[in-house]
Every structure is written in structure tokens, then in C-alpha cells.
Design an enzyme around this catalytic site. Sequence first.
Site, PDB file in Angstrom:
ATOM      1  N   LEU A 125      69.847  33.296  21.508  1.00 21.07           N
ATOM      2  CA  LEU A 125      69.670  32.382  20.236  1.00 21.07           C
ATOM      3  C   LEU A 125      69.345  33.077  19.438  1.00 21.07           C
ATOM      4  O   LEU A 125      67.819  34.387  19.709  1.00 21.07           O
ATOM      5  CB  LEU A 125      69.454  31.138  21.261  1.00 21.07           C
ATOM      6  CG  LEU A 125      69.870  30.626  22.385  1.00 21.07           C
ATOM      7  CD1 LEU A 125      68.606  29.374  22.706  1.00 21.07           C
ATOM      8  CD2 LEU A 125      70.620  29.777  21.763  1.00 21.07           C
ATOM      9  N   ASP A 126      69.453  32.786  18.067  1.00 26.70           N
ATOM     10  CA  ASP A 126      68.667  33.422  16.970  1.00 26.70           C
ATOM     11  C   ASP A 126      67.071  32.751  17.856  1.00 26.70           C
ATOM     12  O   ASP A 126      66.451  32.075  17.920  1.00 26.70           O
ATOM     13  CB  ASP A 126      68.418  32.714  15.376  1.00 26.70           C
ATOM     14  CG  ASP A 126      70.082  33.556  15.613  1.00 26.70           C
ATOM     15  OD1 ASP A 126      70.731  34.033  16.303  1.00 26.70           O
ATOM     16  OD2 ASP A 126      70.832  32.582  14.585  1.00 26.70           O
ATOM     17  N   LYS A 127      65.857  34.160  17.232  1.00 26.71           N
ATOM     18  CA  LYS A 127      64.317  33.632  17.857  1.00 26.71           C
ATOM     19  C   LYS A 127      64.237  31.966  16.606  1.00 26.71           C
ATOM     20  O   LYS A 127      63.034  31.477  18.115  1.00 26.71           O
ATOM     21  CB  LYS A 127      63.380  34.724  16.633  1.00 26.71           C
ATOM     22  CG  LYS A 127      62.194  34.410  16.735  1.00 26.71           C
ATOM     23  CD  LYS A 127      61.556  35.741  16.511  1.00 26.71           C
ATOM     24  CE  LYS A 127      60.018  35.509  16.443  1.00 26.71           C
ATOM     25  NZ  LYS A 127      58.820  36.178  15.626  1.00 26.71           N
TER      26      LYS A 127
END
Length: 281
Positions: A125-127
Site C-alpha cells: 500500500l502507498d505510505k
Amino acid sequence: MEFTYVIEEEGLTAEALLRDRWRLGRKTVHELRMADAVKLSDGGRIRWNEPLPAATSLAITLPEGVSGYIPESGDLTVVHEDPHCLVVHKPAMLAVHPNEQGGTGTLMNRVIAHFGPYAEHVHRLDKGTSGLVLIARHPVAKAVFDRMLEEKAIRRSYFAETPGRFRTRSGIISAPIGRDRHHATRRRVSPSGQQASTHYEVIREDAGRTIVKLELDTGRTHQIRVHLSYLGHPIIGDELYGGRPSTDGRYRLHAGSLAFTHPFTGRSMAIEDPVRPEWLP
């Protein structure tokens, strides 16, 4: 690690289980055969290509492996745990993995501290995105789950908060995604990009905002963020893609559920994240 696997159908062989059912590589199958890794649960040996009766109980020994993440203490919410995989909640603003060897301050550093010596994320997942991450607990599980992800056998559902009202309550955003040559990390819809498809469904509209549920057919970098921006509904807080600022500086995207058939137990898995962001009804 050793675990029990029960043959469900008549005539399956040990080789077919590993090669055809789990689709392991030729080298891995050969190594497991040489290690005599598949036996009867009572300790009896089997021939590799021997058709086995339904309900045969096998004892399978798989290599455990070692990951290179540095163990690091920190809160970790485990939503599902079994000998083959974990599903954990990732808070927003925590990276899934280090960008370089020896890096710290990520979800995987915490996972290794709790469950080492081996753990590898199946997807990321993106940060800025919160939600569920599937993690393999041994190298064979990693290979099997990677293949399942490629073949769309792992279904992922997300929720996003966007401004305005959608023209239609549901639909498919089908638009190729490529790099933005004017920005090092940004992606954009581009005719020369990789094919990408996102399903969306409006689940709530109020006070000038819309909550949408999204499911991915593909897993391109920043796919949901790019597609919603392309549709004219950039995620609130996602300023990289044109979203208006949020009150806390975070963008409103949450990976809420995972669903798949467990390759080692045959169970149908439907896992919901019990940790819900405050903006999600």
C-alpha cells in the site's frame, strides 16, 4: 515448517499438488522431492507420482527462509494469523517496507520483530493509505500468493473519500497508467501506459463529499489515486493528484478487505479490517 494437508479429490499425486495446484517452479518442486518433503501424516512414505485416495492426510515440510528486514518494535494489529500467512493493519503514513537494505521505520520491520525470521509482503500500500496487507510466512507461500495476485485470485476492496457527486452510482474506470515524465513519482493516464481497470460503487453522498468502494482488476502504482483524479474526483488530501487538502494532512484511502481461497487449507477467506478511519461511515 511442517503442516498437514488433506487431499480432497481422488487421484491427486504429490507432484501434481506442488506443480499444478500450487504452481511451484520446477526447481522448487525438485528440491522438495529431494528433501522427501511430502509424506503420509503417520510417517509413511509415498511415491511422488502415486495417485492418492481422497481424504489422504499428508505431512508436508517446507523451508522457512530468512528475510533481510531489521526487527524493530512498534504497534502491530494482526487481523489474521496462520502458519502460512498474516493479514495485518497498516496505519496511514507508515511505509510497508524500507526503500533500501537496512532501512527501518516500516511495517515489515515490526512484522519481523513479532514473527521473524521470515516474512514478505504479497502486495503493498502507498505510505498514505491505511488498511490490510497480506504477508507470506514462508518462501513457498510467497510464491503461491504472488501467483494468485497475478491471476486476480486475491480480491481487494478499498474505500476513498472524494469531493462532489459522481455522475453514475457505479462503473469501471478503464484507462492505461504510465509514468509522468514531468514528475519523478507521479503517474498519469497515458495511451502508452499499462492497462489498468478499477471498479467503483458510490456508497454514500453527503455534505459535498462522496464515499466510494473500489475493487482492482490490476495493481498499477497509484492506480486508484490516478483513476479517481482522471475521473474528476481526486481523493481528499491527495494533493499529488489534485485533491484538496485534508484537515490532518492525510489522504482518504483505506484498504478495507481481502478475499481469497486459502491455497494451503482450502478455506474461503473474507477478511475485514476492524480498524476503520474516522472519515469512513
